[in-house]
Design an enzyme around this catalytic site. Structure first.
Site, PDB file in Angstrom:
ATOM      1  N   LYS A  58       7.030 -12.888  43.927  1.00 43.09           N
ATOM      2  CA  LYS A  58       6.666 -14.415  43.651  1.00 43.09           C
ATOM      3  C   LYS A  58       5.932 -14.333  42.219  1.00 43.09           C
ATOM      4  CE  LYS A  58       4.344 -15.086  47.456  1.00 43.09           C
ATOM      5  NZ  LYS A  58       4.673 -13.718  48.126  1.00 43.09           N
ATOM      6  N   THR A  59       5.008 -13.560  42.175  1.00 40.28           N
ATOM      7  CA  THR A  59       4.038 -13.695  40.992  1.00 40.28           C
ATOM      8  C   THR A  59       4.893 -13.126  39.685  1.00 40.28           C
ATOM      9  OG1 THR A  59       1.917 -13.227  42.247  1.00 40.28           O
ATOM     10  CG2 THR A  59       1.979 -13.042  39.853  1.00 40.28           C
ATOM     11  N   SER A 100       9.120 -20.513  69.953  1.00 40.27           N
ATOM     12  CA  SER A 100      10.491 -19.909  69.635  1.00 40.27           C
ATOM     13  C   SER A 100      10.676 -18.941  70.548  1.00 40.27           C
ATOM     14  CB  SER A 100      10.603 -19.462  68.196  1.00 40.27           C
ATOM     15  OG  SER A 100       9.401 -18.483  67.869  1.00 40.27           O
ATOM     16  N   LYS A 116      13.733 -14.468  60.283  1.00 42.18           N
ATOM     17  CA  LYS A 116      13.725 -13.672  61.434  1.00 42.18           C
ATOM     18  C   LYS A 116      15.239 -13.196  61.436  1.00 42.18           C
ATOM     19  CE  LYS A 116      11.320 -17.003  64.266  1.00 42.18           C
ATOM     20  NZ  LYS A 116      11.250 -18.178  65.376  1.00 42.18           N
ATOM     21  N   PRO A 143       4.684 -10.938  51.215  1.00 45.15           N
ATOM     22  CA  PRO A 143       4.124 -10.185  50.117  1.00 45.15           C
ATOM     23  C   PRO A 143       5.274  -9.441  49.579  1.00 45.15           C
ATOM     24  CG  PRO A 143       2.468 -10.231  51.923  1.00 45.15           C
ATOM     25  CD  PRO A 143       3.779 -10.744  52.293  1.00 45.15           C
TER      26      PRO A 143
END
Length: 797
Positions: free
Chosen positions: A362-363, A679, A722, A358
């Site tokens: 993107k939007t 991982s 990461k 978030p």
């Protein structure tokens, strides 16, 4: 004891002192009545049980077996008989007294049984008298409101004084189920019979009163509807007399709008048929408004309306650079799309899916793409949608049916080729109402969406001109068939330097305008901005950073309005005056090399993060305990690391007694947060090796990678997120699987500058880089003494 013929009755119970008519058509029942008439006219009236929850049919049930009868019946007498021409008879039977049926057996033509009369037990006391009065009052109320009882029963009820006769009279006339009637017949104690009857009367009164209320409401609504109909007809006549009748004008206008919409041939056929049907309806009809709304949808959909694409690569690049910092891959992909459209205007573009934490833009990126293309932008939020009708629409047979969100979005933007953003596609779910992700399969397939059929519209609509852009925080919840239809573009989190540029170019000017301060009244130095980024926020995006900037400027606005100053300059030194005390510390700041502690990297739906894996040991039997709300896969990684170290104990200088005489406790902090995935394999192995070898692990080094039992380091996912998190956390060196080499392409320049990324293939390489010799601890920790445990029975390596 006298033996009498038995007449089994279904759905009918004859009580003592009650006369009831019976219509008998079964030849065996007619013959039984004939023989009873010729004798003393007495017979046993039995009650047939319900078999399998199904009540027996009405009338005489001559095929009944002895075990299908209730034990208690009625000794009755035939009062009158009338034979009809078709062979059936009509008889009047009177109940004489309750009787217990004994020795029921099948005779030649019908059942025979002995009987034992049941004497009524009656205790005349105040309670019995009260129950009798209550029964009379309640049954009088039932007679008043029950449609199946006549008013003449009031007179009969008033003439009954005996409690037993009263109970039997009410039981015979009350509409009860067969088991309840049989239960009242079997009660010989009059007081208990009145008590049970009072319960049945109360239940019947409640049902009848609710039914009466419903009937009154229905009657009221019918009267209101009739009144409204008369008034509408009168109003219609008045308008016609005044020349103001606009009904046909409205339909003509609707037909004109449909004609201007330039529907497809199939849609035109359907619309003409519905319009013709609408002209034949009365405007007061409920179906009229349904059909009117349906045709309005036809008229408002952009069947042929399109916006002209702006095929100017230079202008598009300027718009994308103006609104968003960096994001080179995404911007290049949009420019490639424009280039292809320039060469082939009919080319079908792929479906883009922006995936990232978030707050990374993107939007807003979708809005910039629409502006760069010269198209209209519309957004459909799919978060929490669980009904496929939200995508495909509701069928018109349902009350309040509406088109799906896709067509509704096209109605809003009034063009057939907008940029349509499907926001939060990973937040959809499925339940008994369907799977909305399956409904999107047709929408997002360029080979199928040329003839998309909405359940409300029921005619094909061409969606091929729409540029669909989906957004998601994670790919895991998206089904594979849907994911296969989209081209995934990953937006990783921002580094501190990128956040500084974004804040300087976009966030600060926007908040200066929102707060009304302007650049002439307030300024924020780069040093203050860097402190806001590093000490007040911990996020992959910049949403929280913008809130912090807004909070600082609000404090400044208060000072300006109160007249304390005419301009505010916020620097790194006075930042705490406006932002408060720092709330975030670097994860590795103040830490030193420790035995049994290793730093790992984790991926989350909101971006990357670092985690510390801790291990301690104590006397025991060689068991390992895992805590920190770990998932099954992560637990298996810990078991594999434990087995690998045990197998290589000699090479690592670990005494075998460490695996048989000591217990190890492995813990991953933030125990309230679920953790899973393979991982963390090499991180767990490093923490355990550090503990068992009594060698501290480097505090400024983080790692990620899956570990096999043979010591190989396998690739993992989410590497870019990461590494970005490691750069934000202050880590200097990162160990990654060598087979993730392709994921190191296109990393932000600042990540490459801040991190020393080392590629490893085996656990031996990991331990060599991550573990320090005992004499190196003090040097790397700045002279701080680090405590650790020595291997049991062995020397410090």
């Amino acid at each position: 004891m006298e033996r009498l013929p038995v007449l089994p009755l279904g759905q009918l119970v004859v009580y003592p002192h009650v006369v009831l008519p019976l219509a008998l058509t079964d030849p065996r029942a007619v013959q039984l009545i004939d023989e009873v008439i010729q004798g003393d006219k007495r017979l046993l009236l039995a009650v047939v049980k319900a078999a399998g929850g199904i009540e027996p049919p009405e009338g005489a049930v001559m095929a009944t077996m002895p075990d299908q009868l209730y034990d208690i019946g009625t000794l009755g007498a035939v009062v009158r008989m009338l034979k009809l021409g078709d062979g059936s008879v009509r008889v009047m039977v009177q109940g004489l007294e309750r009787a217990r049926l004994q020795g029921v057996s099948q005779g030649e033509r019908y059942l025979m049984a002995d009987y034992q009369p049941l004497a009524e037990n009656l205790l005349e006391d105040a309670r019995t008298e009260a129950l009798k009065r209550d029964g009379i009052a309640q049954f009088s109320r039932v007679i008043d409101i029950a449609p199946y009882l006549g008013a003449e029963l009031h007179e009969v009820l008033a003439g009954i004084t005996e409690a037993g006769k009263l109970a039997d009279f009410i039981s015979a006339n009350l509409d009860l189920a067969l088991p309840a009637k049989a239960e009242l017949l079997a009660v010989d104690d009059v007081t208990r019979r009145l008590e049970r009857l009072a319960e049945f009367l109360q239940q019947e009164l409640e049902v009848l009163e609710v039914g009466t209320q419903i009937q009154e409401k229905v009657k009221s609504r019918l009267e209101q509807n009739q009144r409204e109909y008369v008034l509408r007809e009168q109003l219609q006549v008045i308008r016609q007399e005044l020349g103001e009748d606009t009904g046909d004008d409205e339909l003509d206008e609707l037909a004109h709008r449909i004609e201007q919409a330039e529907l497809s041939p199939e849609a035109t056929k359907v619309a003409d048929r519905e319009l013709k049907r609408l002209r034949q309806m009365s405007p007061q009809s409920a179906e009229y408004q349904v059909a009117r709304t349906y045709l309005d949808v036809f008229a408002t959909l952009p069947w042929t309306k399109v916006s002209q694409d702006r095929l100017d690569l230079k202008a598009a690049r300027e718009i994308l650079d103006r609104d968003h910092y960096d994001l080179k891959t995404v911007k290049e992909r949009i420019l490639e799309y424009l280039a292809v459209r320039t060469l082939n205007p009919d080319a079908k573009g792929s479906i883009l899916c922006f995936v990232g934490p978030p707050g990374v833009g993107k939007t807003s990126l979708g809005q910039s793409i629409a502006e760069a293309l010269g198209r209209k932008f519309t957004r459909v939020s799919l978060g929490g949608v669980r009904d496929d009708a939200e995508v495909r629409g509701h069928r018109r047979t349902y009350v309040g049916a509406i088109p799906g969100r896709i067509l509704h979005a096209l109605q809003r933007c009034e063009t057939r080729n907008p940029v349509l953003m499907l926001d939060e596609v990973d937040k959809m779910g499925s339940d008994v109402r369907g799977d909305p992700t399956a409904a999107l399969l047709e929408v997002l397939d360029p080979a199928q969406n040329t003839s998309f059929v909405d359940h409300y519209l029921e005619v094909p609509f061409d969606l091929s001109g729409v540029m669909f852009i989906a957004t998601a925080n994670s790919l895991a919840p998206i089904p594979d068939p849907l994911l296969d239809r989209m081209e995934v573009l990953t937006l990783i989190g921002y580094t501190p330097a990128e956040k500084l540029q974004i804040a300087r170019r976009y966030l600060l000017p926007r908040q200066l305008k929102e707060t009304g301060l302007g650049a002439e009244r307030a300024s924020v130095a780069d040093g203050a901005m860097e402190r806001l980024i590093g000490e007040y926020t911990r996020e992959a995006g910049v949403r929280q950073l913008e809130r912090e900037i807004q909070g600082v400027l609000r404090k400044a606005a208060l000072e300006v309005v109160e007249g304390k100053t005419t301009g505010v300059k916020i620097s790194a030194k006075n930042l705490e005056k406006y932002a408060g005390q720092p709330r975030v510390q670097s994860e590795v700041a103040g830490r030193a090399p420790e035995v049994g502690v290793a730093t790992g990297l984790a991926w989350t739906p909101v971006g990357g993060d670092i985690m510390f894996i801790e291990a301690i040991r104590m006397p025991g039997k060689g068991q390992i305990t895992l805590t920190g709300q770990l998932g099954d896969v992560m637990k298996e990684s810990a078991q594999a690391a434990w087995s690998l170290l045990r197998a290589r104990a000699g090479a690592l200088g670990i005494p075998l007694e460490s695996f048989t005489q000591t217990d190890v406790h492995l813990h991953v902090p933030a125990g309230a947060v679920p953790k899973d995935g393979p991982s963390a394999g090499i991180t767990i192995a490093t923490a355990l090796a550090s503990l068992l070898c009594n060698r501290p692990s480097r505090h400024d080094l983080a790692m990620t990678g899956e570990l096999t039992l043979r010591g190989r380091v396998l690739p993992i996912g989410g590497l870019k997120e990461k590494l970005t998190a490691a750069a934000r956390a202050g880590v200097t060196t990162v160990l990654v699987p060598a087979r993730n080499k392709s994921d190191l392409v296109d990393l932000p320049d600042e990540v490459l500058r801040l991190l020393d990324i080392k590629q490893v293939e085996t656990i031996d390489e990991v331990l060599e880089l991550a573990l320090l010799a005992p004499d190196e601890r003090a040097r790397l920790s700045g002279g701080v003494r680090v405590s650790g445990l020595r291997p049991e029975g062995g020397a410090r390596p």
